[in-house]
Scaffold this motif. Structure first.
Motif, PDB file in Angstrom:
ATOM      1  N   PRO A  61       0.310  -1.051  -0.501  1.00 18.55           N
ATOM      2  CA  PRO A  61      -0.096  -0.027   0.292  1.00 18.55           C
ATOM      3  C   PRO A  61       1.002   0.891   0.027  1.00 18.55           C
ATOM      4  O   PRO A  61       0.384   2.214   0.076  1.00 18.55           O
ATOM      5  N   ARG A  62       2.125   1.471   0.009  1.00 17.04           N
ATOM      6  CA  ARG A  62       2.852   2.606   0.713  1.00 17.04           C
ATOM      7  C   ARG A  62       3.838   2.727  -1.442  1.00 17.04           C
ATOM      8  O   ARG A  62       4.069   1.529  -1.817  1.00 17.04           O
ATOM      9  N   PRO A  63       3.399   4.224  -1.333  1.00 18.13           N
ATOM     10  CA  PRO A  63       3.570   4.309  -3.461  1.00 18.13           C
ATOM     11  C   PRO A  63       4.755   4.406  -3.149  1.00 18.13           C
ATOM     12  O   PRO A  63       5.482   4.296  -2.372  1.00 18.13           O
TER      13      PRO A  63
ATOM     14  N   LEU B 202       1.130   9.848 -10.079  1.00 20.25           N
ATOM     15  CA  LEU B 202       0.064   9.532  -9.342  1.00 20.25           C
ATOM     16  C   LEU B 202      -0.598   9.678 -11.075  1.00 20.25           C
ATOM     17  O   LEU B 202      -0.834   9.712 -12.118  1.00 20.25           O
ATOM     18  N   VAL B 203      -1.847   8.272 -10.868  1.00 25.56           N
ATOM     19  CA  VAL B 203      -2.579   8.049 -12.400  1.00 25.56           C
ATOM     20  C   VAL B 203      -3.827   8.189 -11.823  1.00 25.56           C
ATOM     21  O   VAL B 203      -4.223   7.979 -10.629  1.00 25.56           O
ATOM     22  N   GLU B 204      -3.769   9.491 -13.084  1.00 25.49           N
ATOM     23  CA  GLU B 204      -5.523   9.120 -13.072  1.00 25.49           C
ATOM     24  C   GLU B 204      -6.126   8.504 -14.268  1.00 25.49           C
ATOM     25  O   GLU B 204      -7.330   9.313 -14.809  1.00 25.49           O
ATOM     26  N   SER B 205      -5.371   8.190 -15.224  1.00 24.63           N
ATOM     27  CA  SER B 205      -6.037   8.311 -16.634  1.00 24.63           C
ATOM     28  C   SER B 205      -7.404   6.235 -16.491  1.00 24.63           C
ATOM     29  O   SER B 205      -6.521   5.658 -15.317  1.00 24.63           O
TER      30      SER B 205
ATOM     31  N   LEU C  59      -0.650   7.747   0.007  1.00 24.63           N
ATOM     32  CA  LEU C  59      -0.862   8.224  -1.102  1.00 24.63           C
ATOM     33  C   LEU C  59      -1.119   9.903  -0.978  1.00 24.63           C
ATOM     34  O   LEU C  59      -0.317  11.406  -2.008  1.00 24.63           O
ATOM     35  N   THR C  60      -1.716  10.652  -0.098  1.00 26.78           N
ATOM     36  CA  THR C  60      -2.239  12.255   0.325  1.00 26.78           C
ATOM     37  C   THR C  60      -1.111  12.461   0.318  1.00 26.78           C
ATOM     38  O   THR C  60      -0.366  14.009   0.319  1.00 26.78           O
TER      39      THR C  60
ATOM     40  N   ALA D 192      -1.987  16.476  -4.983  1.00 27.76           N
ATOM     41  CA  ALA D 192      -3.561  16.808  -5.677  1.00 27.76           C
ATOM     42  C   ALA D 192      -3.888  15.333  -5.688  1.00 27.76           C
ATOM     43  O   ALA D 192      -5.624  15.067  -6.447  1.00 27.76           O
ATOM     44  N   TYR D 193      -4.010  14.317  -4.577  1.00 30.17           N
ATOM     45  CA  TYR D 193      -4.546  13.477  -4.257  1.00 30.17           C
ATOM     46  C   TYR D 193      -5.512  13.711  -3.830  1.00 30.17           C
ATOM     47  O   TYR D 193      -7.164  12.674  -4.138  1.00 30.17           O
TER      48      TYR D 193
END
Length: 162
Positions: free
Chosen positions: A77-79, A85-88, A140-141, A146-147
């Motif tokens: 779970p740790r990035p 950051l993937v948003e697609s 993630l935050t 931007a998370y």
């Protein structure tokens, strides 16, 4: 964002260990029931077809999520340090497509094998992934400013619902 959920290791290794135990339980319980009723599903052919479809759909969602993560992909779970950051792709609609895809596939396995206990374990997998995702999102935050905006735009597991 902080989380009251434990890290279970520097990268969240305990979360991964727990999910591996549940994966093994789901596989074993479904297999035992399948063998126990002579490889015939007592719930009928529709259950086999629905279960198989859920396995394919869930697997596709999980693989699609992994594909879009590429360098950011990790079971922990740790990035991944230095990953973006993937948003697609599937991440436009939900924040954790791999997790929900695996749950859908697990429900499919329990259905295809007519295994009530595998279905219960699939429910526990959903609960585990819900907790793991909350722990992950706390990290993630911290890693991606931007998370928080991304969280506001997308749901955790089910588009527009949850």
């Amino acid at each position: 964002m902080t989380s009251r959920l434990p890290a279970l290791g520097p990268r969240g290794e305990g979360w991964v260990a727990a999910q591996l135990v549940l994966f093994a339980a789901i596989a074993a319980l479904g297999s035992a029931d399948l063998i126990g009723h002579g490889f015939a599903n007592p719930w009928g052919l529709p259950a086999v077809l629905v279960g198989a479809a859920a396995i394919v759909i869930g697997g596709g969602v999980a693989v699609g999520g992994a594909w879009y993560l590429r360098a950011s992909l990790s079971p922990f779970p740790r990035p991944v340090a230095g990953a973006g950051l993937v948003e697609s792709g599937a991440y436009r609609l939900i924040r954790h497509p791999i997790y929900i895809g695996l749950v859908i596939a697990a429900v499919g396995w329990g259905t295809a094998t007519a295994s009530p206990l595998a279905l219960v374990a699939a429910g526990l997998l959903f609960v585990l992934f819900d907790g793991k995702s909350r722990r992950e999102e706390a990290w993630l935050t911290t890693a991606y400013p931007a998370y928080r905006d991304y969280q506001r735009r997308t749901k955790r597991f089910i588009p527009w619902i949850y």
